[in-house]
Design a protein around this motif. Structure first.
Motif, PDB file in Angstrom:
ATOM      1  N   PHE A 185     -10.973   4.298  -8.777  1.00 13.36           N
ATOM      2  CA  PHE A 185     -12.303   4.080  -9.336  1.00 13.36           C
ATOM      3  C   PHE A 185     -12.581   2.602  -9.602  1.00 13.36           C
ATOM      4  O   PHE A 185     -13.711   2.155  -9.479  1.00 13.36           O
ATOM      5  CB  PHE A 185     -12.509   4.949 -10.581  1.00 13.36           C
ATOM      6  N   GLY A 200     -22.938   5.653  -1.005  1.00 14.99           N
ATOM      7  CA  GLY A 200     -21.872   6.570  -1.392  1.00 14.99           C
ATOM      8  C   GLY A 200     -20.732   6.483  -0.415  1.00 14.99           C
ATOM      9  O   GLY A 200     -20.749   5.649   0.503  1.00 14.99           O
ATOM     10  N   VAL A 230     -13.337   5.183   3.420  1.00  6.61           N
ATOM     11  CA  VAL A 230     -12.217   4.306   3.780  1.00  6.61           C
ATOM     12  C   VAL A 230     -10.892   4.989   3.455  1.00  6.61           C
ATOM     13  O   VAL A 230     -10.706   5.533   2.379  1.00  6.61           O
ATOM     14  CB  VAL A 230     -12.279   2.936   3.063  1.00  6.61           C
TER      15      VAL A 230
HETATM   16  P1  ADP Z   1     -16.326  13.062  -5.709  1.00  7.05           P
HETATM   17  O1  ADP Z   1     -14.992  13.299  -6.350  1.00  7.05           O
HETATM   18  O2  ADP Z   1     -17.461  13.699  -6.408  1.00  7.05           O
HETATM   19  O3  ADP Z   1     -16.305  13.284  -4.226  1.00  7.05           O
HETATM   20  P2  ADP Z   1     -15.536  10.361  -5.723  1.00  7.05           P
HETATM   21  O4  ADP Z   1     -14.698  10.347  -6.948  1.00  7.05           O
HETATM   22  O5  ADP Z   1     -14.869  10.444  -4.417  1.00  7.05           O
HETATM   23  O6  ADP Z   1     -16.622  11.504  -5.891  1.00  7.05           O
HETATM   24  O7  ADP Z   1     -16.467   9.064  -5.710  1.00  7.05           O
HETATM   25  C1  ADP Z   1     -17.182   8.672  -6.863  1.00  7.05           C
HETATM   26  C2  ADP Z   1     -18.473   8.010  -6.437  1.00  7.05           C
HETATM   27  O8  ADP Z   1     -18.157   6.818  -5.736  1.00  7.05           O
HETATM   28  C3  ADP Z   1     -19.320   8.871  -5.505  1.00  7.05           C
HETATM   29  O9  ADP Z   1     -20.670   8.615  -5.819  1.00  7.05           O
HETATM   30  C4  ADP Z   1     -19.003   8.325  -4.130  1.00  7.05           C
HETATM   31  O10 ADP Z   1     -20.089   8.479  -3.252  1.00  7.05           O
HETATM   32  C5  ADP Z   1     -18.717   6.853  -4.439  1.00  7.05           C
HETATM   33  N1  ADP Z   1     -17.743   6.276  -3.505  1.00  7.05           N
HETATM   34  C6  ADP Z   1     -16.447   6.593  -3.335  1.00  7.05           C
HETATM   35  N2  ADP Z   1     -15.855   5.824  -2.406  1.00  7.05           N
HETATM   36  C7  ADP Z   1     -16.821   4.992  -1.963  1.00  7.05           C
HETATM   37  C8  ADP Z   1     -16.861   3.978  -0.972  1.00  7.05           C
HETATM   38  N3  ADP Z   1     -15.805   3.642  -0.223  1.00  7.05           N
HETATM   39  N4  ADP Z   1     -18.045   3.347  -0.777  1.00  7.05           N
HETATM   40  C9  ADP Z   1     -19.127   3.690  -1.494  1.00  7.05           C
HETATM   41  N5  ADP Z   1     -19.154   4.616  -2.437  1.00  7.05           N
HETATM   42  C10 ADP Z   1     -18.021   5.276  -2.670  1.00  7.05           C
END
Ligand code: ADP
Ligand code: MG
Length: 331
Positions: free
Chosen positions: A5, A119, A89
């Motif tokens: 995060f 996202g 990624v």
């Molecule tokens: P979830 O567990 O609900 O799938 P994540 O914990 O994976 O969400 O991601 C938290 C937030 O950060 C989400 O809004 C996701 O779209 C965003 N996010 C995660 N990785 C990336 C990234 N590489 N680039 C842009 N946004 C990202």
């Protein structure tokens, strides 16, 4: 080591941009984007894998730039207006200087088009895998497809052909004196023809379009297959940089005909629109060159080649006559 995060907050969140009223970007379970009335959403995705889509030594900045550029090139080929992008990624480890370079490269190109990152997903895996989806819009029913080419259409391309391929040869053979060349620049920082794609779509009479990512012959072949037609191309007509021209004199036409990494637009239209095509391109400072014509399909190879379109008719040869292999294929 920063965790998932804090990586998102530190490196990816800054690539989001203020969204419109009621829209939601990074930070929730999904993004919410408003859409214009009477528009269709255009969605494109491209993945880049280290060592497959770019040489291992490619800088993080260039990888970021190119990952977005190849997706925008697909949107351009539909005639779409880009709206934003999402990014998945997978990394073997957290390398902060790599992340900094990668996101700087993404942002450098995203800024040109005011594109927000909306996202994505961030995970660990055995090798670097980068997947970007770009979103765009076209007025409903007006996206330009591969399947509309008609017999008699002229075939034109933007920019020059073979430069990315020559750049790749130079990078792979470590030709240090060529690292600042326009060919290596084109390999690493392709300029997606977004404005040209949209202007051609707005003109209303482009019959078919594709972006050249796998090599000219392979990509015109896709138009031919989708449109149930064939094509004839003139070698003399292919637009090339001086370095690619010199290479071709020694090595033949493999590069401009079949190398990947050009990211130019290839499109077809009736001959009476030729002047207007040049007017549109000129207004945008883009080069556009007619390289061939659509002909009726027959059972042979769809893409044929003649030395020069302007010389008295000659029997075209199948493209494979000039090629070692036609276009990049993974399998
Ligand atoms: P979830 O567990 O609900 O799938 P994540 O914990 O994976 O969400 O991601 C938290 C937030 O950060 C989400 O809004 C996701 O779209 C965003 N996010 C995660 N990785 C990336 C990234 N590489 N680039 C842009 N946004 C990202
Ligand atoms: Mg997730």
């Amino acid at each position: 080591m920063p965790h998932e995060f804090s990586i998102i907050d530190q490196y990816f969140k800054p690539l989001s941009q203020p969204l419109d009223q009621g829209e939601v970007g990074i930070g929730d379970d999904g993004a919410l984007l408003n859409q214009h009335a009477n528009c269709q959403l255009v969605v494109v995705t491209d993945t880049m894998v280290s060592g497959v889509h770019y040489p291992e030594q490619t800088s993080a900045f260039d990888i970021g730039w190119k990952l977005l550029a190849v997706n925008l090139s697909d949107l351009a080929a539909m005639g779409a207006q880009p709206k934003g992008y999402s990014l998945a990624v997978t990394l073997p480890a957290v390398d902060e200087s790599w992340l900094r370079g990668f996101t700087d490269g993404l942002q450098a190109l995203a800024r040109e088009f005011h594109l927000p990152l909306i996202g994505g997903d961030t995970t660990r895996g055995a090798q670097t895998v980068l997947t970007l989806s770009a979103l765009g819009e076209v007025p409903t029913g007006l996206g330009i497809l591969r399947n509309g080419a008609q017999t008699g259409d002229l075939i034109a391309v933007s920019g020059v052909l073979g430069s990315g391929g020559l750049g790749l040869e130079w990078v792979l053979s470590s030709q240090q004196d060529q690292m600042a060349s326009e060919e290596v620049l084109k390999l690493n920082r392709p300029q997606p023809r977004v404005a040209l794609g949209q202007a051609l779509r707005q003109a209303g009479w482009i019959h078919s379009m594709i972006d050249i990512s796998d090599g000219l012959v392979a990509d015109i072949g896709h138009i031919c297959k989708a449109s149930a037609c064939a094509a004839v191309i003139g070698l003399q007509q292919l637009p090339m940089s001086p370095a690619v021209k010199a290479y071709v004199e020694q090595q033949g036409y493999q590069l401009p005909l079949a190398a990947g990494d050009d990211y130019e637009l290839c499109f077809t239209f009736s001959p009476e629109k030729l002047k207007e095509v040049h007017t549109i391109a000129q207004a945008l400072g883009e080069q556009v060159t007619v390289i061939g014509q659509i002909i009726p399909a027959d059972s042979n190879e769809p893409v044929r080649i003649v030395p020069d379109l302007n010389q008295s008719p000659m029997t075209p040869k199948p493209a494979s006559h000039y090629l070692l292999k036609s276009g990049f294929q993974h399998f």
